[in-house]
Design a protein around this motif. Sequence first.
Motif, PDB file in Angstrom:
ATOM      1  N   GLY A  59       0.814  -1.208   0.000  1.00 52.60           N
ATOM      2  CA  GLY A  59       0.000   0.000   0.000  1.00 52.60           C
ATOM      3  C   GLY A  59       0.848   1.259   0.000  1.00 52.60           C
ATOM      4  O   GLY A  59       0.579   2.212  -0.747  1.00 52.60           O
ATOM      5  N   GLN A  60       1.917   1.264   0.808  1.00 54.38           N
ATOM      6  CA  GLN A  60       2.788   2.442   0.843  1.00 54.38           C
ATOM      7  C   GLN A  60       3.603   2.572  -0.446  1.00 54.38           C
ATOM      8  O   GLN A  60       3.799   3.671  -0.958  1.00 54.38           O
ATOM      9  CB  GLN A  60       3.718   2.364   2.057  1.00 54.38           C
ATOM     10  CG  GLN A  60       3.006   2.268   3.390  1.00 54.38           C
ATOM     11  CD  GLN A  60       1.816   3.198   3.478  1.00 54.38           C
ATOM     12  OE1 GLN A  60       1.965   4.418   3.392  1.00 54.38           O
ATOM     13  NE2 GLN A  60       0.626   2.635   3.652  1.00 54.38           N
ATOM     14  N   VAL A  66       3.408   5.772  -2.904  1.00 59.82           N
ATOM     15  CA  VAL A  66       4.585   6.571  -3.256  1.00 59.82           C
ATOM     16  C   VAL A  66       4.745   6.650  -4.776  1.00 59.82           C
ATOM     17  O   VAL A  66       5.063   7.710  -5.332  1.00 59.82           O
ATOM     18  CB  VAL A  66       5.841   5.978  -2.593  1.00 59.82           C
ATOM     19  CG1 VAL A  66       7.105   6.655  -3.126  1.00 59.82           C
ATOM     20  CG2 VAL A  66       5.762   6.121  -1.078  1.00 59.82           C
ATOM     21  N   VAL A  67       4.539   5.525  -5.456  1.00 57.65           N
ATOM     22  CA  VAL A  67       4.650   5.513  -6.917  1.00 57.65           C
ATOM     23  C   VAL A  67       3.608   6.439  -7.541  1.00 57.65           C
ATOM     24  O   VAL A  67       3.910   7.211  -8.471  1.00 57.65           O
ATOM     25  CB  VAL A  67       4.503   4.077  -7.456  1.00 57.65           C
ATOM     26  CG1 VAL A  67       4.384   4.067  -8.974  1.00 57.65           C
ATOM     27  CG2 VAL A  67       5.689   3.222  -7.021  1.00 57.65           C
ATOM     28  N   CYS A  68       2.386   6.390  -7.045  1.00 56.95           N
ATOM     29  CA  CYS A  68       1.339   7.266  -7.584  1.00 56.95           C
ATOM     30  C   CYS A  68       1.686   8.735  -7.380  1.00 56.95           C
ATOM     31  O   CYS A  68       1.464   9.573  -8.265  1.00 56.95           O
ATOM     32  CB  CYS A  68       0.002   6.947  -6.913  1.00 56.95           C
ATOM     33  SG  CYS A  68      -0.744   5.397  -7.430  1.00 56.95           S
ATOM     34  N   ALA A  69       2.226   9.070  -6.193  1.00 57.93           N
ATOM     35  CA  ALA A  69       2.598  10.465  -5.930  1.00 57.93           C
ATOM     36  C   ALA A  69       3.746  10.905  -6.829  1.00 57.93           C
ATOM     37  O   ALA A  69       3.791  12.050  -7.291  1.00 57.93           O
ATOM     38  CB  ALA A  69       2.975  10.629  -4.462  1.00 57.93           C
ATOM     39  N   ALA A  70       4.688   9.981  -7.090  1.00 57.11           N
ATOM     40  CA  ALA A  70       5.826  10.324  -7.945  1.00 57.11           C
ATOM     41  C   ALA A  70       5.395  10.541  -9.390  1.00 57.11           C
ATOM     42  O   ALA A  70       5.978  11.371 -10.099  1.00 57.11           O
ATOM     43  CB  ALA A  70       6.886   9.230  -7.864  1.00 57.11           C
ATOM     44  N   PHE A  71       4.379   9.818  -9.853  1.00 57.25           N
ATOM     45  CA  PHE A  71       3.879   9.944 -11.223  1.00 57.25           C
ATOM     46  C   PHE A  71       2.515  10.633 -11.235  1.00 57.25           C
ATOM     47  O   PHE A  71       1.606  10.231 -11.958  1.00 57.25           O
ATOM     48  CB  PHE A  71       3.768   8.572 -11.875  1.00 57.25           C
ATOM     49  CG  PHE A  71       5.093   7.906 -12.125  1.00 57.25           C
ATOM     50  CD1 PHE A  71       5.793   8.146 -13.298  1.00 57.25           C
ATOM     51  CD2 PHE A  71       5.645   7.059 -11.182  1.00 57.25           C
ATOM     52  CE1 PHE A  71       7.014   7.534 -13.524  1.00 57.25           C
ATOM     53  CE2 PHE A  71       6.864   6.434 -11.404  1.00 57.25           C
ATOM     54  CZ  PHE A  71       7.560   6.676 -12.575  1.00 57.25           C
ATOM     55  N   HIS A  72       2.392  11.669 -10.424  1.00 58.05           N
ATOM     56  CA  HIS A  72       1.113  12.364 -10.260  1.00 58.05           C
ATOM     57  C   HIS A  72       0.532  12.807 -11.604  1.00 58.05           C
ATOM     58  O   HIS A  72       1.182  13.495 -12.392  1.00 58.05           O
ATOM     59  CB  HIS A  72       1.321  13.578  -9.353  1.00 58.05           C
ATOM     60  CG  HIS A  72       0.091  14.387  -9.122  1.00 58.05           C
ATOM     61  ND1 HIS A  72      -1.133  13.823  -8.812  1.00 58.05           N
ATOM     62  CD2 HIS A  72      -0.113  15.722  -9.147  1.00 58.05           C
ATOM     63  CE1 HIS A  72      -2.028  14.775  -8.662  1.00 58.05           C
ATOM     64  NE2 HIS A  72      -1.439  15.939  -8.860  1.00 58.05           N
ATOM     65  N   ASN A  73      -0.728  12.340 -11.840  1.00 61.77           N
ATOM     66  CA  ASN A  73      -1.490  12.682 -13.050  1.00 61.77           C
ATOM     67  C   ASN A  73      -0.858  12.181 -14.344  1.00 61.77           C
ATOM     68  O   ASN A  73      -1.193  12.670 -15.430  1.00 61.77           O
ATOM     69  CB  ASN A  73      -1.702  14.202 -13.144  1.00 61.77           C
ATOM     70  CG  ASN A  73      -2.803  14.677 -12.217  1.00 61.77           C
ATOM     71  OD1 ASN A  73      -3.640  13.885 -11.770  1.00 61.77           O
ATOM     72  ND2 ASN A  73      -2.781  15.954 -11.887  1.00 61.77           N
ATOM     73  N   ARG A  74       0.039  11.199 -14.242  1.00 61.81           N
ATOM     74  CA  ARG A  74       0.559  10.530 -15.427  1.00 61.81           C
ATOM     75  C   ARG A  74      -0.025   9.126 -15.492  1.00 61.81           C
ATOM     76  O   ARG A  74      -0.736   8.686 -14.574  1.00 61.81           O
ATOM     77  CB  ARG A  74       2.095  10.506 -15.392  1.00 61.81           C
ATOM     78  CG  ARG A  74       2.701  11.869 -15.739  1.00 61.81           C
ATOM     79  CD  ARG A  74       4.209  11.816 -15.782  1.00 61.81           C
ATOM     80  NE  ARG A  74       4.785  11.985 -14.456  1.00 61.81           N
ATOM     81  CZ  ARG A  74       6.095  11.919 -14.195  1.00 61.81           C
ATOM     82  NH1 ARG A  74       6.944  11.653 -15.188  1.00 61.81           N
ATOM     83  NH2 ARG A  74       6.544  12.101 -12.980  1.00 61.81           N
ATOM     84  N   TRP A  75       0.269   8.406 -16.571  1.00 60.82           N
ATOM     85  CA  TRP A  75      -0.452   7.156 -16.811  1.00 60.82           C
ATOM     86  C   TRP A  75      -0.297   6.126 -15.687  1.00 60.82           C
ATOM     87  O   TRP A  75      -1.279   5.414 -15.393  1.00 60.82           O
ATOM     88  CB  TRP A  75      -0.056   6.585 -18.176  1.00 60.82           C
ATOM     89  CG  TRP A  75       1.330   5.996 -18.252  1.00 60.82           C
ATOM     90  CD1 TRP A  75       2.452   6.600 -18.701  1.00 60.82           C
ATOM     91  CD2 TRP A  75       1.699   4.665 -17.869  1.00 60.82           C
ATOM     92  NE1 TRP A  75       3.521   5.766 -18.627  1.00 60.82           N
ATOM     93  CE2 TRP A  75       3.090   4.557 -18.128  1.00 60.82           C
ATOM     94  CE3 TRP A  75       1.016   3.572 -17.362  1.00 60.82           C
ATOM     95  CZ2 TRP A  75       3.796   3.396 -17.865  1.00 60.82           C
ATOM     96  CZ3 TRP A  75       1.725   2.407 -17.109  1.00 60.82           C
ATOM     97  CH2 TRP A  75       3.097   2.320 -17.354  1.00 60.82           C
ATOM     98  N   PRO A  76       0.880   5.967 -15.015  1.00 59.15           N
ATOM     99  CA  PRO A  76       0.901   4.996 -13.910  1.00 59.15           C
ATOM    100  C   PRO A  76      -0.061   5.372 -12.783  1.00 59.15           C
ATOM    101  O   PRO A  76      -0.735   4.508 -12.207  1.00 59.15           O
ATOM    102  CB  PRO A  76       2.361   5.028 -13.439  1.00 59.15           C
ATOM    103  CG  PRO A  76       3.138   5.551 -14.593  1.00 59.15           C
ATOM    104  CD  PRO A  76       2.235   6.551 -15.228  1.00 59.15           C
TER     105      PRO A  76
END
Length: 338
Positions: free
Chosen positions: A113-114, A118-128
């Motif tokens: 979950g963490q 973190v990955v989502c925050a790093a790729f904010h509003n991009r495809w991942p």
Amino acid sequence: MVKTIVKRLLWSIFVLLGLSIIIFCILRIVPGDPARVALGPKASEETVEAYREEMHYNEPLPVQYGYWLKDLVNGDLGDSLVTRRPVTQDLKDFLPATLELVLLAGLLQIVLGQVIGVVCAAFHNRWPDILIKIVGYIGVATPAFVMAVFGLLIFGYWIPILPSIGGRLSGGFTVPVVTNFMLIDTLLAGNMKAFADAFGHILLPALSLSIGCMMQEAKMTRASMIDNKGKDYIAMAVTQGVPKRIINSRFLLKPSIIPTVAIMGLDFASLFGNAFLVEQIFNWNGLSSYGINAMLQKDLNSVCAVVLVFGLVFILVNVLVDLIVAWLDPRMQQRVST
């Protein structure tokens, strides 16, 4: 802090006492004669009446509860109608399987979950980020037992790479029981093939239990990290030339997971409730599956014991979460101690 722990544990005793009163009264007033259920339909009325007298079923509810609470304090939870054994022995035999399943599911939900957050925050509003958000909405909205059914269908039949229904270990392995945690016992026995087999059996039910909570915690971590990126102390660290790796791990991640920790504790405790149907689906011989059978048989002693065990888990997890939050955020220590 020690005073806070003692205070919370003392309150926990009263919570468990109230929980025991509620579940005892509910089980006593539901339709059905517990004496007849215990002895079976062929028992004579005289035998059933004698059993009622022996178990105090003819007494008023407060008197019945008094006898039951006295036995509980003495460590006697009565006998199970399902297994015909003392309930305390059933707890020793069935609880480790559920604990092992829930602990692995909790570890997966917290770690993954963490990482996903973190990955989502790093790729904010991009495809991942967009892809994980879509999967996350599906995971949060889908009950654990539905995940279990889909997991069986996909990884047990369509792509048979994991054991589907078969308990905790395949029949070809024999492992000495030391802790009754199959993963630990296989390691203690030095049997890596058995360990791999046991891990294959537990992985699918653990994932089925953890996916919903995992995606919920990932969403919260993502939102907190994105919000904290705009704070002044992060901008100051960037202008001072602090490496991005240190900013993310030391200054950004730690305060960002504080809101998630409280949810982690509740999610972890809820895994015990979600395990009821998941254990049934995977033929997992744990306490939750035992509790389902006890409810169907109106096994009063067993149901009370299972509910109290799960209630104790919820209380201990809440105390632990408060301590972790206070450690992560020193500003909370004064609030926790009041």
